[in-house]
Design an enzyme around this catalytic site. Structure first.
Site, mmCIF file in Angstrom:
data_model
loop_
_atom_site.group_PDB
_atom_site.id
_atom_site.type_symbol
_atom_site.label_atom_id
_atom_site.label_comp_id
_atom_site.label_asym_id
_atom_site.label_seq_id
_atom_site.Cartn_x
_atom_site.Cartn_y
_atom_site.Cartn_z
ATOM 1 N N CYS A 112 17.932 4.354 -6.260
ATOM 2 C CA CYS A 112 16.842 3.736 -5.486
ATOM 3 C C CYS A 112 17.336 2.711 -4.463
ATOM 4 O O CYS A 112 16.574 2.290 -3.600
ATOM 5 C CB CYS A 112 15.820 3.100 -6.421
ATOM 6 S SG CYS A 112 15.038 4.295 -7.519
ATOM 7 N N HIS A 254 11.732 -2.046 -2.615
ATOM 8 C CA HIS A 254 11.671 -0.745 -3.280
ATOM 9 C C HIS A 254 10.374 -0.643 -4.087
ATOM 10 O O HIS A 254 10.057 -1.524 -4.888
ATOM 11 C CB HIS A 254 12.886 -0.584 -4.188
ATOM 12 C CG HIS A 254 12.797 0.603 -5.080
ATOM 13 N ND1 HIS A 254 12.518 1.863 -4.603
ATOM 14 C CD2 HIS A 254 12.923 0.725 -6.430
ATOM 15 C CE1 HIS A 254 12.485 2.711 -5.613
ATOM 16 N NE2 HIS A 254 12.718 2.047 -6.732
ATOM 17 N N ASN A 284 7.123 5.998 -6.946
ATOM 18 C CA ASN A 284 8.504 5.605 -6.676
ATOM 19 C C ASN A 284 9.238 6.824 -6.113
ATOM 20 O O ASN A 284 9.499 7.781 -6.846
ATOM 21 C CB ASN A 284 9.148 5.125 -7.986
ATOM 22 C CG ASN A 284 10.610 4.739 -7.827
ATOM 23 O OD1 ASN A 284 11.247 5.091 -6.835
ATOM 24 N ND2 ASN A 284 11.143 4.043 -8.807
HETATM 25 N N1 COA Z 1 0.901 6.721 -20.368
HETATM 26 C C1 COA Z 1 0.540 6.160 -21.525
HETATM 27 N N2 COA Z 1 1.374 5.453 -22.287
HETATM 28 C C2 COA Z 1 2.640 5.320 -21.858
HETATM 29 C C3 COA Z 1 3.101 5.880 -20.641
HETATM 30 C C4 COA Z 1 2.164 6.610 -19.896
HETATM 31 N N3 COA Z 1 2.478 7.193 -18.716
HETATM 32 N N4 COA Z 1 4.399 5.561 -20.484
HETATM 33 C C5 COA Z 1 4.757 4.846 -21.548
HETATM 34 N N5 COA Z 1 3.699 4.689 -22.380
HETATM 35 C C6 COA Z 1 3.642 4.007 -23.666
HETATM 36 C C7 COA Z 1 4.976 3.843 -24.324
HETATM 37 O O1 COA Z 1 5.342 5.036 -24.984
HETATM 38 C C8 COA Z 1 4.708 2.712 -25.276
HETATM 39 O O2 COA Z 1 4.078 3.242 -26.402
HETATM 40 P P1 COA Z 1 4.418 2.640 -27.882
HETATM 41 O O3 COA Z 1 4.038 1.203 -27.821
HETATM 42 O O4 COA Z 1 3.560 3.482 -28.761
HETATM 43 O O5 COA Z 1 5.886 2.870 -28.061
HETATM 44 C C9 COA Z 1 3.687 1.862 -24.525
HETATM 45 O O6 COA Z 1 3.174 2.689 -23.466
HETATM 46 C C10 COA Z 1 4.273 0.616 -23.909
HETATM 47 O O7 COA Z 1 5.482 0.980 -23.283
HETATM 48 P P2 COA Z 1 6.344 -0.075 -22.525
HETATM 49 O O8 COA Z 1 7.617 0.578 -22.105
HETATM 50 O O9 COA Z 1 6.409 -1.330 -23.333
HETATM 51 O O10 COA Z 1 5.399 -0.342 -21.268
HETATM 52 P P3 COA Z 1 5.681 -1.213 -20.024
HETATM 53 O O11 COA Z 1 4.575 -2.140 -19.802
HETATM 54 O O12 COA Z 1 7.082 -1.760 -20.023
HETATM 55 O O13 COA Z 1 5.613 -0.157 -18.843
HETATM 56 C C11 COA Z 1 7.028 1.082 -17.418
HETATM 57 C C12 COA Z 1 6.498 0.941 -18.823
HETATM 58 C C13 COA Z 1 8.007 2.262 -17.396
HETATM 59 C C14 COA Z 1 5.868 1.361 -16.475
HETATM 60 C C15 COA Z 1 7.721 -0.223 -17.009
HETATM 61 O O14 COA Z 1 8.644 -0.604 -18.001
HETATM 62 C C16 COA Z 1 8.429 -0.106 -15.714
HETATM 63 O O15 COA Z 1 7.824 0.034 -14.687
HETATM 64 N N6 COA Z 1 9.778 -0.206 -15.715
HETATM 65 C C17 COA Z 1 10.539 -0.102 -14.518
HETATM 66 C C18 COA Z 1 10.604 1.330 -14.085
HETATM 67 C C19 COA Z 1 11.198 1.459 -12.732
HETATM 68 O O16 COA Z 1 10.841 0.760 -11.848
HETATM 69 N N7 COA Z 1 12.152 2.383 -12.605
HETATM 70 C C20 COA Z 1 12.813 2.644 -11.406
HETATM 71 C C21 COA Z 1 13.615 1.474 -10.998
HETATM 72 S S1 COA Z 1 14.660 1.880 -9.707
#
Ligand code: COA
Length: 347
Positions: A112, A254, A284
């Site tokens: 990214c 980004h 993204n």
């Molecule tokens: N729909 C529903 N539930 C989802 C889901 C979706 N699309 N994706 C994940 N979950 C669930 C998880 O499985 C987890 O369930 P659990 O509690 O039963 O294990 C719950 O939601 C919480 O997950 P968590 O990872 O704590 O959520 P979060 O608030 O951290 O959000 C992301 C997850 C991926 C959206 C967030 O961590 C994020 O944006 N990270 C950065 C990603 C990114 O920018 N990547 C590219 C960078 S270059």
């Protein structure tokens, strides 16, 4: 006056197929409410079967060349982590299809952050006189490496391409790239990875099935590092070019997650409204993210010539990078506005 690379053209392209949160919820255990509230994303564009990264890059590149009013560059740098093939690089084919056969052309891989790395590479080659004009493209068909059963990554990523044309000029012109900050942390390479498909897996033998062939991401750790590194890198480039945060007009970061963008703005003391936002419409888009955001903000009339702009990115590697420039007067082709209308299509 020091010879500098100057932005003089801008183009973007997203594939026509839109996948809304509601349509994802039909096939995965997720919901529009979860995706919107946790990421800010409403929809993403994805390629149809048979469409590759080069196809997206050629479309964006053609539009950027038209925007710059030229069909001649002597360098093509393509940022991507979804090349058409593991070998060779995709940039020479993109150059050839744009009628630029014979020019220097290579790929840059920084996930990214790829576009910022590619921009710095092209700007450096212009500054030392290797090139007079460069086409810098960020393009990814990331949907092609996602696990169809992974609700987290499928909710976040989309496909697209964005491109700028750089020309040799001087540092006092609008559009001149005034400074860069680039960095990496390979200790955390495993946070964002496709484990299979490279020399590690091939030399170890075994079937691809024994290795993960899809993209994997540790969301929470990535979130934390994205906020930290984009905030630090932006602060560094501001210090290098001698701007204070309150002199910045727009942060073009980004487009990973709206909560990441707001946290970066808060860390830097910027108004959240100064952060360009288009992830709601495209998700993204990896290496395409920053030029696509730039394009949408320019097409919407938000970027005004002379304004102070900082670009900042973060991605796998881990990698991060930032750049500063004053916005130039860039003419966008009518097709760009049609594209924007398409991007703003509501669910
Ligand atoms: N729909 C529903 N539930 C989802 C889901 C979706 N699309 N994706 C994940 N979950 C669930 C998880 O499985 C987890 O369930 P659990 O509690 O039963 O294990 C719950 O939601 C919480 O997950 P968590 O990872 O704590 O959520 P979060 O608030 O951290 O959000 C992301 C997850 C991926 C959206 C967030 O961590 C994020 O944006 N990270 C950065 C990603 C990114 O920018 N990547 C590219 C960078 S270059």
């Amino acid at each position: 006056m020091t010879r500098s690379a100057v932005v003089c053209g801008l183009g973007a392209y997203v594939p026509p197929r839109v996948v809304t949160n509601a349509s994802l919820a039909e096939v995965l255990d997720t919901s529009d409410e979860w995706i919107r509230s946790r990421t800010g994303i409403r929809q993403r564009h994805v390629v149809d079967p048979g469409v590759a990264t080069s196809d997206l890059a050629v479309d964006a590149g053609r539009r950027a060349l038209a925007s710059a009013g030229t069909d001649q560059v002597d360098l093509v740098v393509l940022a991507t982590s979804t090349p058409d093939h593991p070998c060779p690089a995709t940039a020479p084919e993109v150059a050839d299809r744009l009628g630029l056969a014979g020019v220097a052309a290579f790929d840059v891989g920084a996930v990214c952050t790829g576009f910022v790395y590619a921009l710095a590479t092209a700007a450096g080659l212009i500054a030392i006189g290797v090139a007079e004009r460069a086409l810098v493209v960020g393009a990814d068909a990331f949907s092609t490496i996602l696990d169809p059963a992974d609700r987290t990554t499928r909710a976040i990523f989309g496909d697209g391409a964005g491109a700028v044309v750089l020309r040799a000029g001087s540092a006092d012109e609008p559009g001149a790239l005034l400074g860069f900050d680039l960095g990496s942390d390979g200790q955390h390479a495993d946070l964002i990875t496709v484990p299979a498909g490279g020399s590690r897996q091939r030399s170890a033998g075994g079937s691809v099935d024994e290795w993960a062939q899809y993209f994997t991401m540790q969301g929470k750790a990535v979130f934390f590092n994205a906020v930290l590194r984009m905030s630090e890198s932006t602060a560094t480039v501001l210090r290098d070019v001698g701007w204070t945060p309150d002199e910045v007009d727009w942060l073009v970061a980004h487009q990973a997650n709206v909560r990441i963008l707001h946290a970066v703005a808060d860390q830097l003391g910027l108004d959240r409204g100064q952060v360009v936002l288009n992830l709601d419409r495209v998700g993204n888009t990896v290496a395409a993210s920053i030029p696509l955001a730039l394009h949408d903000a320019a097409a919407a009339g938000d970027l005004v010539p002379g304004q102070r702009i900082v670009l900042t990115g973060f991605g796998g590697g881990l990698t991060w990078g930032s750049a500063a420039l004053r916005w130039p007067a860039v003419r966008l082709e009518p097709a760009h506005h049609a594209n924007l209308t398409h991007l703003t299509t509501k669910d």
